[in-house]
Design an enzyme around this catalytic site. Structure first.
Site, mmCIF file in Angstrom:
data_model
loop_
_atom_site.group_PDB
_atom_site.id
_atom_site.type_symbol
_atom_site.label_atom_id
_atom_site.label_comp_id
_atom_site.label_asym_id
_atom_site.label_seq_id
_atom_site.Cartn_x
_atom_site.Cartn_y
_atom_site.Cartn_z
ATOM 1 N N LYS A 163 53.227 83.051 52.174
ATOM 2 C CA LYS A 163 54.084 84.029 51.564
ATOM 3 C C LYS A 163 55.651 83.955 52.170
ATOM 4 C CE LYS A 163 54.871 86.904 55.202
ATOM 5 N NZ LYS A 163 55.904 86.853 55.850
ATOM 6 N N PRO A 182 53.008 75.618 57.842
ATOM 7 C CA PRO A 182 53.495 75.590 59.255
ATOM 8 C C PRO A 182 53.082 76.821 60.028
ATOM 9 C CG PRO A 182 55.230 75.255 57.573
ATOM 10 C CD PRO A 182 53.994 75.530 56.945
ATOM 11 N N VAL A 183 52.781 76.541 61.559
ATOM 12 C CA VAL A 183 52.220 77.596 62.366
ATOM 13 C C VAL A 183 53.592 78.269 63.006
ATOM 14 C CG1 VAL A 183 51.038 78.075 64.384
ATOM 15 C CG2 VAL A 183 50.350 76.394 62.613
ATOM 16 N N ALA A 184 53.455 79.886 63.131
ATOM 17 C CA ALA A 184 54.139 80.489 63.680
ATOM 18 C C ALA A 184 55.854 80.471 62.799
ATOM 19 C CB ALA A 184 54.385 80.353 65.215
ATOM 20 N N ALA A 185 55.671 80.624 61.650
ATOM 21 C CA ALA A 185 56.700 80.093 60.775
ATOM 22 C C ALA A 185 57.413 81.218 59.841
ATOM 23 C CB ALA A 185 56.345 78.880 60.074
ATOM 24 N N ALA A 212 53.036 83.704 57.100
ATOM 25 C CA ALA A 212 51.679 84.338 57.181
ATOM 26 C C ALA A 212 50.516 83.470 57.060
ATOM 27 C CB ALA A 212 51.542 85.336 55.982
ATOM 28 N N GLY A 213 50.645 82.312 58.039
ATOM 29 C CA GLY A 213 49.714 81.314 58.003
ATOM 30 C C GLY A 213 48.194 82.035 58.413
ATOM 31 N N GLY A 214 48.465 82.815 59.616
ATOM 32 C CA GLY A 214 47.266 83.247 60.052
ATOM 33 C C GLY A 214 46.698 84.393 59.311
ATOM 34 N N SER A 215 47.483 85.148 58.647
ATOM 35 C CA SER A 215 47.082 86.444 57.901
ATOM 36 C C SER A 215 46.145 85.883 56.703
ATOM 37 C CB SER A 215 48.408 87.245 57.464
ATOM 38 O OG SER A 215 48.908 87.477 58.597
ATOM 39 N N ASP A 228 49.999 91.918 57.163
ATOM 40 C CA ASP A 228 50.275 91.198 56.148
ATOM 41 C C ASP A 228 49.036 90.637 55.383
ATOM 42 O OD1 ASP A 228 52.912 90.762 56.189
ATOM 43 O OD2 ASP A 228 52.930 88.834 57.422
HETATM 44 P P1 ATP Z 1 53.370 86.412 59.960
HETATM 45 O O1 ATP Z 1 54.319 85.628 59.039
HETATM 46 O O2 ATP Z 1 52.246 87.076 59.407
HETATM 47 O O3 ATP Z 1 54.105 87.121 61.047
HETATM 48 P P2 ATP Z 1 53.496 83.561 61.085
HETATM 49 O O4 ATP Z 1 53.421 82.818 59.861
HETATM 50 O O5 ATP Z 1 54.906 84.012 61.781
HETATM 51 O O6 ATP Z 1 52.693 85.204 60.767
HETATM 52 P P3 ATP Z 1 51.412 82.506 62.178
HETATM 53 O O7 ATP Z 1 51.232 80.983 61.545
HETATM 54 O O8 ATP Z 1 50.228 83.484 61.557
HETATM 55 O O9 ATP Z 1 52.532 82.884 62.241
HETATM 56 O O10 ATP Z 1 51.072 82.104 63.655
HETATM 57 C C1 ATP Z 1 51.253 83.061 64.844
HETATM 58 C C2 ATP Z 1 50.472 82.871 66.053
HETATM 59 O O11 ATP Z 1 48.992 83.370 65.611
HETATM 60 C C3 ATP Z 1 50.326 81.352 66.210
HETATM 61 O O12 ATP Z 1 51.106 81.027 67.410
HETATM 62 C C4 ATP Z 1 48.875 81.129 66.762
HETATM 63 O O13 ATP Z 1 48.793 80.968 68.044
HETATM 64 C C5 ATP Z 1 48.174 82.378 66.140
HETATM 65 N N1 ATP Z 1 47.034 82.213 65.144
HETATM 66 C C6 ATP Z 1 45.898 82.865 65.216
HETATM 67 N N2 ATP Z 1 45.022 82.481 64.327
HETATM 68 C C7 ATP Z 1 45.646 81.763 63.464
HETATM 69 C C8 ATP Z 1 45.430 81.056 62.222
HETATM 70 N N3 ATP Z 1 44.249 81.024 61.651
HETATM 71 N N4 ATP Z 1 46.482 80.140 61.821
HETATM 72 C C9 ATP Z 1 47.636 79.950 62.503
HETATM 73 N N5 ATP Z 1 47.973 80.643 63.350
HETATM 74 C C10 ATP Z 1 47.080 81.647 63.967
#
Ligand code: ATP
Length: 303
Positions: free
Chosen positions: A11, A93-96, A99-102, A135
């Protein structure tokens, strides 16, 4: 059925306003959330215990993974000892701030509901999702929605499907969501003034006016993230020089801009890439989507 495949879409925040802080430590938010087509693929198989594997080395595969937590929650809520093997093909992308984890957690809730034939409907899944993260309820329904409270109270609004998105993110750069909110709280304690114009943005969304939507994007968290992350600020400026508003999504550091067509999105991407000229800066061109989680049928999987 002993195996299931799902698409879990990310998202962006078209609007993020912090209106106050709450006694439970969270912030009171008003957001407009939008699903995008950039997505992870998950495979869920019946197995012994819960296990997670992920194509991205930085994602934890232990009980801190949100997909793992979703499976654990389903076991305890429904008193089941069945295991599940979760394989994540990570494209978001991670921690971006996307909402990759959510969305992975949301996909596991949908997948297990199907694998165990629980018959849960969307609002029931959303209540469970809210226990994992703010999220997750939105990731389950997707589309375009107003989110309030911690972000878990949702009011759907007419879906915007025709817009394209250019996303830019520096490799290896991540922003911790708790850090961004805590810093905001320390800096703006007691005076949460916002210059966003949510009313006009909603009007533009209702009338599907892409150009106006692109100009009214807003995110309060930029006030704390941009001063700490110079390259993110410069990326925003490079988007502006390419003729579009660049806005941070969630707690960043991804910056996105909206475009009316794929051709325009690719042009903006190339202009911005040339202007910044940094090999660590990666781009994605994607579009708005109306569904958060999708269960793939055998037919879909052959594609
Ligand atoms: P949001 O937008 O929901 O705040 P985000 O997109 O900023 O999340 P994520 O990609 O969800 O961030 O990752 C945040 C942290 O969550 C990562 O640094 C990672 O260590 C942890 N994490 C736990 N499970 C997952 C997953 N399935 N995918 C990605 N990261 C994950």
């Amino acid at each position: 059925m002993d195996s299931i495949e799902l698409i879990a879409r990310g998202k962006i925040n078209l609007y993020l306003e912090i209106i106050g802080h709450r006694a439970d430590g969270y912030h009171e938010l008003v957001m407009i959330l939008q699903t995008i087509d950039l997505a992870d693929r998950l495979i869920l198989e019946t197995g012994d215990g819960i296990s997670v594997s992920c194509s991205h080395a930085e994602v934890p595969t232990d009980e801190t993974n949100l997909a793992y937590r979703a499976a654990r929650l389903m076991q305890s809520e429904f008193n089941r000892s069945d295991g599940v093997k979760i394989t994540i093909d990570k494209q978001i992308p991670v921690a971006a701030g996307l909402a990759g984890g959510s969305c992975n957690a949301a996909a596991v809730l949908v997948g297990i509901n199907q694998l165990w034939s629980l018959g849960l409907i969307l609002p029931e899944l959303q209540v469970l999702g809210g226990k994992i993260g703010s999220d997750v309820p939105f990731c389950l329904s997707g589309g375009t929605a107003i989110a309030t409270g911690r972000g878990e109270k949702l009011d759907p609004i007419p879906d915007l499907e025709s817009l394209w998105v250019v996303l830019g993110k520096y490799d290896g750069m991540g922003v911790s969501t708790p850090w961004a909110y805590q810093t905001y709280r320390q800096q703006f304690r007691g005076k949460y003034d916002s210059s966003g114009d949510m009313g006009s943005l909603l009007q533009a969304i209702t009338s599907q006016n892409g150009a106006t939507i692109g100009k009214l994007l807003y995110n309060d968290l930029e006030k704390v993230v941009l001063p700490e992350y110079g390259p993110v600020e410069r990326l925003r400026e490079a988007f502006a020089n390419a003729g579009v508003v660049g806005m941070m999504s969630g707690s960043g550091p991804t910056v996105f801009a909206l475009c009316e067509s794929e051709v325009q999105a690719k042009l903006v991407q190339e202009r911005t890439r040339e202007a910044v000229n940094d090999p660590d800066l990666h781009f994605w061109v994607t579009k708005f989507a109306s569904t958060g989680i999708e269960l793939l049928t055998t037919e879909d999987k052959r594609r």
